[in-house]
Enzyme design. Structure first.
Site, PDB file in Angstrom:
ATOM      1  N   SER A 148       0.848  -1.208   0.000  1.00 12.93           N
ATOM      2  CA  SER A 148       0.000   0.000   0.000  1.00 12.93           C
ATOM      3  C   SER A 148       0.873   1.244   0.000  1.00 12.93           C
ATOM      4  CB  SER A 148      -0.876   0.010   1.254  1.00 12.93           C
ATOM      5  OG  SER A 148      -1.472   1.287   1.416  1.00 12.93           O
ATOM      6  N   TYR A 161      -1.646  -0.867  10.158  1.00 16.23           N
ATOM      7  CA  TYR A 161      -1.676  -1.135   8.710  1.00 16.23           C
ATOM      8  C   TYR A 161      -0.335  -0.739   8.067  1.00 16.23           C
ATOM      9  CZ  TYR A 161      -3.713  -1.136   3.967  1.00 16.23           C
ATOM     10  OH  TYR A 161      -4.007  -1.384   2.644  1.00 16.23           O
TER      11      TYR A 161
END
Ligand code: NDP
Length: 252
Positions: A148, A161
């Site tokens: 990401s 995350y």
């Protein structure tokens, strides 16, 4: 695009980016002439996975379902064994399954941090390790891990995350060293904001994100899938340990 390999496993492929990856890959053929065989992994939404299977079959693709939860090492290992027993090997793996559990760090329980690490990072370690065992024997393979943009720039409320995706990028490079000796490649993709359930945002939040994206729109799952196909295919045969941004210019 040419594919020397025959089969691919995509984790978390029942919806979102994984679904788009499975759909796109199912349209390609390997060098032997037949279509690539796509293994759709899902954990419990059987109806979604089955609908995708039917859609791919209608388009003339080769497809199979494989149910497991990526956080279960036992199930992941068994899943890969099942594929190898069926097809005689595994050419490609896309570690796509992932979750978010956003909270400001001061409110985040350690358990919530660990849960995201287990799902997004430890599972990818297991998948890469098992794939490397199989692919080393074949002297061929390519793995793409979906990280990401948050791995690159961090984000408010996403310490868990960011840690998982940043770890994934660094880990993939280490796997790339180990795999290179056996012609097994490992690469990452770092998508920006892609239009899926994961980014179901309010219009005002969406507007504020769009201001920072030079291409001024969210990405579509198929646009991530295109980059995945390239990194699996023979076109990228000299690329390993790389991280490819698919983010509309959000982070350059
Ligand atoms: P979605 O939430 O739409 O889909 C996530 C998929 O992962 C679902 O199929 C889900 O299955 C599956 N999954 C989650 N946990 C597990 C598990 N334990 N075992 C098996 N499958 C699991 O997300 P996206 O499609 O948007 O995201 C796909 C990947 O892309 C993720 O790794 C995400 O972090 C990454 N990404 C997404 C971005 C975005 O903007 N959307 C940006 C950058 C990266 P189920 O349906 O059962 O929940």
């Amino acid at each position: 695009m040419e594919f020397s390999g025959e089969s691919v496993l995509v984790t978390g492929a029942n919806r979102g980016i994984g679904r788009a990856i499975a759909l796109l890959l199912a349209g390609y053929s390997h060098k032997g002439g037949q279509r690539l065989k796509v293994w759709i992994n899902y954990r419990n939404r059987h109806e979604e996975a089955d609908a995708l299977k039917v859609e791919i079959e209608k388009l003339g693709g080769r497809v199979a379902l494989i149910k497991f939860d990526v956080t279960s090492e036992e199930q992941f290992v068994e899943g890969i064994k099942t594929i190898v027993a069926s097809d005689g090997g595994l050419s490609y793996l896309v570690n796509n399954a992932g979750i978010v559990l956003d909270k400001l760090a001061v409110r985040m329980k350690t358990e919530e941090f660990r849960h995201v690490l287990e799902t997004n990072l430890t599972s990818v370690f297991v998948g890469c390790r098992e794939a490397l065992k199989v692919m080393s024997k074949q002297r061929f393979g390519s793995v793409v891990n979906i990280a990401s943009v948050i791995a690159e720039r961090g984000n408010m409320g996403q310490t868990n995350y960011a840690a998982s995706k940043g770890g994934m990028v660094a880990m993939s490079k280490s796997f790339a060293y180990e795999g290179a000796l056996r012609n097994v490649r490992f690469n990452c993709i770092t998508p920006g904001f892609i239009d899926t359930d994961m980014t179901a945002l309010g219009e005002d939040v969406k507007e504020s994100y769009l201001k920072n994206i030079p291409l001024a729109r969210l990405g579509q799952p198929a646009e991530v899938a295109g980059a995945v196909a390239f990194l699996l295919s023979d076109l990228s045969s000299y690329i390993t340990g790389e991280t490819l941004k698919v983010n509309g210019g959000l982070y350059m």
